[in-house]
Design an enzyme around this catalytic site. Structure first.
Site, mmCIF file in Angstrom:
data_model
loop_
_atom_site.group_PDB
_atom_site.id
_atom_site.type_symbol
_atom_site.label_atom_id
_atom_site.label_comp_id
_atom_site.label_asym_id
_atom_site.label_seq_id
_atom_site.Cartn_x
_atom_site.Cartn_y
_atom_site.Cartn_z
ATOM 1 N N ASP A 88 0.848 -1.185 0.000
ATOM 2 C CA ASP A 88 0.000 0.000 0.000
ATOM 3 C C ASP A 88 0.883 1.235 0.000
ATOM 4 O O ASP A 88 2.070 1.161 -0.327
ATOM 5 C CB ASP A 88 -0.902 -0.036 1.239
ATOM 6 C CG ASP A 88 -2.286 0.526 0.959
ATOM 7 O OD1 ASP A 88 -2.390 1.754 0.770
ATOM 8 O OD2 ASP A 88 -3.249 -0.250 0.931
ATOM 9 N N PRO B 127 -0.692 6.321 17.624
ATOM 10 C CA PRO B 127 -0.926 5.611 18.887
ATOM 11 C C PRO B 127 -1.528 4.221 18.719
ATOM 12 O O PRO B 127 -1.234 3.322 19.519
ATOM 13 C CB PRO B 127 -1.887 6.541 19.642
ATOM 14 C CG PRO B 127 -1.626 7.893 19.082
ATOM 15 C CD PRO B 127 -1.260 7.683 17.640
ATOM 16 N N ASP B 128 -2.369 4.027 17.693
ATOM 17 C CA ASP B 128 -2.987 2.717 17.485
ATOM 18 C C ASP B 128 -2.076 1.745 16.740
ATOM 19 O O ASP B 128 -2.400 0.561 16.630
ATOM 20 C CB ASP B 128 -4.302 2.867 16.717
ATOM 21 C CG ASP B 128 -5.513 2.475 17.559
ATOM 22 O OD1 ASP B 128 -5.326 1.842 18.615
ATOM 23 O OD2 ASP B 128 -6.646 2.791 17.160
ATOM 24 N N ASP C 46 10.353 0.599 1.869
ATOM 25 C CA ASP C 46 9.908 1.556 0.858
ATOM 26 C C ASP C 46 10.437 1.110 -0.490
ATOM 27 O O ASP C 46 11.645 1.130 -0.728
ATOM 28 C CB ASP C 46 10.417 2.954 1.207
ATOM 29 C CG ASP C 46 9.797 4.038 0.338
ATOM 30 O OD1 ASP C 46 9.359 3.713 -0.793
ATOM 31 O OD2 ASP C 46 9.752 5.199 0.771
ATOM 32 N N HIS D 268 -3.895 6.153 3.003
ATOM 33 C CA HIS D 268 -4.517 4.854 2.731
ATOM 34 C C HIS D 268 -3.780 3.718 3.425
ATOM 35 O O HIS D 268 -4.389 2.835 4.039
ATOM 36 C CB HIS D 268 -4.554 4.618 1.222
ATOM 37 C CG HIS D 268 -5.437 3.488 0.798
ATOM 38 N ND1 HIS D 268 -4.975 2.206 0.621
ATOM 39 C CD2 HIS D 268 -6.765 3.451 0.503
ATOM 40 C CE1 HIS D 268 -5.970 1.433 0.231
ATOM 41 N NE2 HIS D 268 -7.067 2.155 0.156
ATOM 42 N N ILE E 293 -9.194 2.056 18.001
ATOM 43 C CA ILE E 293 -9.898 0.868 17.549
ATOM 44 C C ILE E 293 -9.104 -0.381 17.907
ATOM 45 O O ILE E 293 -7.988 -0.307 18.423
ATOM 46 C CB ILE E 293 -10.122 0.920 16.021
ATOM 47 C CG1 ILE E 293 -8.774 0.845 15.269
ATOM 48 C CG2 ILE E 293 -10.900 2.165 15.630
ATOM 49 C CD1 ILE E 293 -8.915 0.685 13.765
ATOM 50 N N VAL F 219 -7.130 -16.146 -5.844
ATOM 51 C CA VAL F 219 -7.167 -14.973 -4.973
ATOM 52 C C VAL F 219 -8.529 -14.887 -4.286
ATOM 53 O O VAL F 219 -9.565 -15.164 -4.899
ATOM 54 C CB VAL F 219 -6.895 -13.688 -5.784
ATOM 55 C CG1 VAL F 219 -7.156 -12.443 -4.957
ATOM 56 C CG2 VAL F 219 -5.463 -13.693 -6.300
ATOM 57 N N SER G 57 -11.528 -1.470 -0.346
ATOM 58 C CA SER G 57 -10.190 -1.534 0.238
ATOM 59 C C SER G 57 -10.251 -1.984 1.685
ATOM 60 O O SER G 57 -9.450 -2.811 2.138
ATOM 61 C CB SER G 57 -9.518 -0.153 0.198
ATOM 62 O OG SER G 57 -8.991 0.140 -1.061
#
Length: 437
Positions: free
Chosen positions: A182, A190-191, A201, A213, A231, A324, A363
């Site tokens: 992605d 924090p999550d 990269d 994204h 979450i 897939v 997505s």
């Protein structure tokens, strides 16, 4: 209660992420246009040249994939690539080993798109060339942002519909390697702090930037659980590989792009890292090199999860690629037979800079399924591809995927894999327990 949580989340999103661009719903192939971006204009001149590499001999002090300088015959193949470039008026731009296919991949650039079109068939006819294809550019299109342990978990569709809290009493994705290809991930969010095992990269090789994204997808898959904020990821203890194969474009729309080459490099890395689940929240035209790498992954038992493009008859690539797991949202009424349906609207997700927002689109449906697959693979590490698909989309009496879109029942999938139930259960004659309907 849910309405109050959603209202609070929207207020938090406005307060903490007012400058975050609209969140995309999928990665999609951008059509050519007269107003092409510099990246698109460059991609339209480039091609990928594959040269056959001999199998590397075992050397305890060398790693073919990790140390390209020591790869067998590397200089000879690069010399051939330079000769071919000179003969056809091309420039050699980049190269990368693809040991999963026994190939070296070279990026060559023509003076124009028309020149590339003429040169590709000529190169394909050259006996020195294993294969050649045009470079493809994939894009990220905006369409998704709506603006006790984890305060926002009450708004998570997976928590309510999939009984995620109960499933986590059986599995959390521990020791399962999930690779998300992605844009860049904000690993300091924090999550997500401490949740990403590896970042790489494959766009420019520099420090991975925090992009929208990729951060959202990574959070949905593997956000911290029971930490008092945000979450809970579907698989919070999975070993998450954040592989930046796409780059976010500057501007207010949050668009991003990735190429055949950057995706291929990331796929090769994921295979080298023994990834067990690949999340591909992207769609576009068929790509030969990427298809071959996906086949190599599937042959190794890797589960590939991809977002469906319901605007394309076959669901788009890579969702339509054989083997897939193709995922669409429960609201995508145009989903084709065999597609898995997962929650796709109003999903809380982290955003770069420490905020959260609500996102929608295939997505994010695919990201949730990747997390669920990690739970199933923890419960049954030797689960075969046919068994996994049958658990997610059972066909009574056949043990195969349904011939119609299938709404995923996460609790039932866990029962089929583990013969145990963590959700609201009743006794069942064919298993120790089954989820209550």
């Amino acid at each position: 209660m849910r309405a109050a949580v959603l209202l609070a989340l929207l207020c938090l999103a406005v307060a903490t992420a007012a400058d975050v661009p609209p969140s995309p719903s999928r990665l999609a192939l951008a059509p050519s246009s007269s107003a092409a971006t510099p990246e698109q204009a460059m991609a339209e001149r480039q091609l990928l040249l594959m040269l056959r590499a001999p199998p590397p001999h075992f050397r305890p002090d060398a790693d073919y994939a990790g140390d390209y300088q020591t790869a067998p015959g590397r200089h000879a193949r690069r010399r051939i690539a330079r000769e071919l470039a000179r003969e056809h008026g091309l420039r050699l731009r980049d190269d990368w080993p693809m040991p999963a296919l026994g190939l070296d991949c070279f990026v060559l650039e023509a003076v124009s798109g028309d020149a590339r079109t003429r040169i590709v068939p000529r190169l394909a006819a050259d006996p020195r060339v294993e294969s050649v294809q045009p470079m493809q550019l994939f894009r990220l299109r905006g369409a998704g942002r709506l603006g006790a342990g984890d305060p926002l978990s009450a708004a998570q569709p997976a928590v309510a519909r999939w009984h995620l809290r109960q499933l986590h009493t059986l599995a959390t994705g521990r020791r399962v390697v999930v690779a998300a290809l992605d844009t860049g991930v904000d690993v300091h969010h924090p999550d997500l702090h401490g949740q990403v095992a590896v970042t790489r990269d494959f766009v420019d090789g520099g420090a991975t930037p925090a992009e929208t994204h990729g951060t959202q997808v990574a959070g949905i898959i593997g956000a911290r659980s029971d930490d008092g904020i945000g979450i809970a990821g579907v698989a919070p203890q999975a070993r998450l590989l954040a592989l930046r194969a796409c780059w976010q474009s500057p501007g207010a729309d949050g668009a991003a792009a990735c190429s055949s080459f950057t995706l291929a490099k990331a796929l090769q890395f994921a295979l080298d890292a023994d990834a067990q689940v690949l999340n591909l929240s992207l769609t576009g035209a068929d790509d030969r090199l990427l298809a071959r790498l996906l086949d190599a992954a599937l042959q190794r038992g890797v589960t590939v999860v991809a977002a469906v493009d319901v605007d394309v008859d076959d669901g788009g690539f890579p969702a339509a690629h054989p083997g897939v797991l193709a995922v669409a949202g429960v609201h995508d009424h145009g989903a084709r037979p065999g597609v898995l349906l997962a929650p796709d609207r109003g999903i809380p997700a982290p955003t770069p800079g420490g905020g959260w927002t609500l996102v929608s689109g295939p997505s994010y449906a695919a990201a949730q399924v990747s997390g669920l697959v990690a739970l199933l693979r923890e419960l049954s590490p030797r689960l075969r591809a046919t068994q996994l698909r049958a658990a997610l989309a059972p066909a009574p009496g056949l043990g195969l995927a349904s011939r119609r879109p299938t709404l995923i029942d996460a609790c039932a999938a866990v029962v089929r894999v583990a013969q145990r139930c963590a959700c609201d259960c009743v006794a069942a004659p064919t298993a120790s327990a089954r989820p209550r309907r």
